[in-house]
Design a protein around this motif. Structure first.
Motif, PDB file in Angstrom:
ATOM      1  N   MET A   1       0.844  -1.174   0.000  1.00 43.42           N
ATOM      2  CA  MET A   1       0.000   0.000   0.000  1.00 43.42           C
ATOM      3  C   MET A   1       0.886   1.234   0.000  1.00 43.42           C
ATOM      4  O   MET A   1       1.891   1.284   0.701  1.00 43.42           O
ATOM      5  N   ASP A   2       0.507   2.222  -0.798  1.00 46.70           N
ATOM      6  CA  ASP A   2       1.272   3.467  -0.889  1.00 46.70           C
ATOM      7  C   ASP A   2       0.895   4.407   0.249  1.00 46.70           C
ATOM      8  O   ASP A   2      -0.275   4.551   0.584  1.00 46.70           O
ATOM      9  N   TRP A   3       1.894   5.018   0.831  1.00 46.69           N
ATOM     10  CA  TRP A   3       1.706   6.020   1.881  1.00 46.69           C
ATOM     11  C   TRP A   3       2.223   7.346   1.364  1.00 46.69           C
ATOM     12  O   TRP A   3       3.319   7.409   0.790  1.00 46.69           O
ATOM     13  N   ASN A   4       1.468   8.416   1.575  1.00 46.04           N
ATOM     14  CA  ASN A   4       1.971   9.755   1.268  1.00 46.04           C
ATOM     15  C   ASN A   4       3.090  10.064   2.265  1.00 46.04           C
ATOM     16  O   ASN A   4       3.094   9.568   3.389  1.00 46.04           O
ATOM     17  N   ASP A   5       4.013  10.907   1.849  1.00 46.62           N
ATOM     18  CA  ASP A   5       5.169  11.217   2.696  1.00 46.62           C
ATOM     19  C   ASP A   5       4.765  11.796   4.049  1.00 46.62           C
ATOM     20  O   ASP A   5       5.345  11.447   5.076  1.00 46.62           O
ATOM     21  N   ASP A   6       3.754  12.675   4.049  1.00 44.40           N
ATOM     22  CA  ASP A   6       3.353  13.297   5.317  1.00 44.40           C
ATOM     23  C   ASP A   6       2.699  12.286   6.257  1.00 44.40           C
ATOM     24  O   ASP A   6       2.910  12.334   7.472  1.00 44.40           O
ATOM     25  N   ALA A   7       1.943  11.339   5.719  1.00 45.83           N
ATOM     26  CA  ALA A   7       1.326  10.304   6.557  1.00 45.83           C
ATOM     27  C   ALA A   7       2.399   9.384   7.140  1.00 45.83           C
ATOM     28  O   ALA A   7       2.341   9.020   8.318  1.00 45.83           O
ATOM     29  N   LEU A   8       3.374   9.026   6.336  1.00 44.38           N
ATOM     30  CA  LEU A   8       4.453   8.158   6.806  1.00 44.38           C
ATOM     31  C   LEU A   8       5.295   8.866   7.869  1.00 44.38           C
ATOM     32  O   LEU A   8       5.674   8.259   8.877  1.00 44.38           O
ATOM     33  N   ALA A   9       5.532  10.145   7.682  1.00 39.86           N
ATOM     34  CA  ALA A   9       6.285  10.919   8.678  1.00 39.86           C
ATOM     35  C   ALA A   9       5.511  10.987   9.999  1.00 39.86           C
ATOM     36  O   ALA A   9       6.097  10.860  11.074  1.00 39.86           O
ATOM     37  N   ALA A  10       4.192  11.149   9.916  1.00 39.39           N
ATOM     38  CA  ALA A  10       3.374  11.196  11.131  1.00 39.39           C
ATOM     39  C   ALA A  10       3.389   9.845  11.840  1.00 39.39           C
ATOM     40  O   ALA A  10       3.473   9.786  13.072  1.00 39.39           O
ATOM     41  N   LEU A  11       3.321   8.765  11.088  1.00 35.52           N
ATOM     42  CA  LEU A  11       3.392   7.425  11.680  1.00 35.52           C
ATOM     43  C   LEU A  11       4.703   7.264  12.444  1.00 35.52           C
ATOM     44  O   LEU A  11       4.710   6.821  13.598  1.00 35.52           O
ATOM     45  N   LYS A  12       5.799   7.661  11.821  1.00 34.95           N
ATOM     46  CA  LYS A  12       7.110   7.527  12.462  1.00 34.95           C
ATOM     47  C   LYS A  12       7.230   8.408  13.700  1.00 34.95           C
ATOM     48  O   LYS A  12       7.869   8.025  14.673  1.00 34.95           O
ATOM     49  N   LYS A  13       6.577   9.567  13.681  1.00 38.31           N
ATOM     50  CA  LYS A  13       6.632  10.482  14.821  1.00 38.31           C
ATOM     51  C   LYS A  13       5.740   9.995  15.963  1.00 38.31           C
ATOM     52  O   LYS A  13       6.118  10.076  17.123  1.00 38.31           O
ATOM     53  N   ASP A  14       4.568   9.473  15.633  1.00 41.85           N
ATOM     54  CA  ASP A  14       3.550   9.134  16.630  1.00 41.85           C
ATOM     55  C   ASP A  14       3.717   7.768  17.273  1.00 41.85           C
ATOM     56  O   ASP A  14       3.283   7.571  18.407  1.00 41.85           O
ATOM     57  N   VAL A  15       4.299   6.824  16.547  1.00 36.63           N
ATOM     58  CA  VAL A  15       4.268   5.429  16.987  1.00 36.63           C
ATOM     59  C   VAL A  15       5.687   4.928  17.268  1.00 36.63           C
ATOM     60  O   VAL A  15       6.566   5.040  16.401  1.00 36.63           O
ATOM     61  N   PRO A  16       5.921   4.357  18.440  1.00 37.82           N
ATOM     62  CA  PRO A  16       7.250   3.804  18.744  1.00 37.82           C
ATOM     63  C   PRO A  16       7.639   2.712  17.743  1.00 37.82           C
ATOM     64  O   PRO A  16       6.777   1.963  17.258  1.00 37.82           O
ATOM     65  N   PHE A  17       8.928   2.617  17.465  1.00 33.78           N
ATOM     66  CA  PHE A  17       9.416   1.705  16.422  1.00 33.78           C
ATOM     67  C   PHE A  17       9.012   0.256  16.659  1.00 33.78           C
ATOM     68  O   PHE A  17       8.783  -0.484  15.710  1.00 33.78           O
TER      69      PHE A  17
END
Length: 54
Positions: A1-17
């Motif tokens: 599934m494709d993620w927009n860059d801003d959504a992927l950045a938010a995922l990385k910021k919001d959710v622990p690795f």
């Protein structure tokens, strides 16, 4: 599934690795249920809000 860059950045910021892969799969599953071709920031935020408390 494709993620927009801003959504992927938010995922990385919001959710622990260490839980990020599970959250990513869940968001992608929710997008697939709605027949979305990609995940943008607004959908990610809606999905995140529906998953639990902030």
């Amino acid at each position: 599934m494709d993620w927009n860059d801003d959504a992927l950045a938010a995922l990385k910021k919001d959710v622990p690795f260490f839980v990020r892969p599970a959250v990513r799969r869940r968001v992608e599953s929710m997008a697939a249920e709605e027949n979305r071709p990609s995940i943008d920031l607004s959908f990610y935020q809606q999905a995140k809000a529906s998953m639990g408390p902030k």
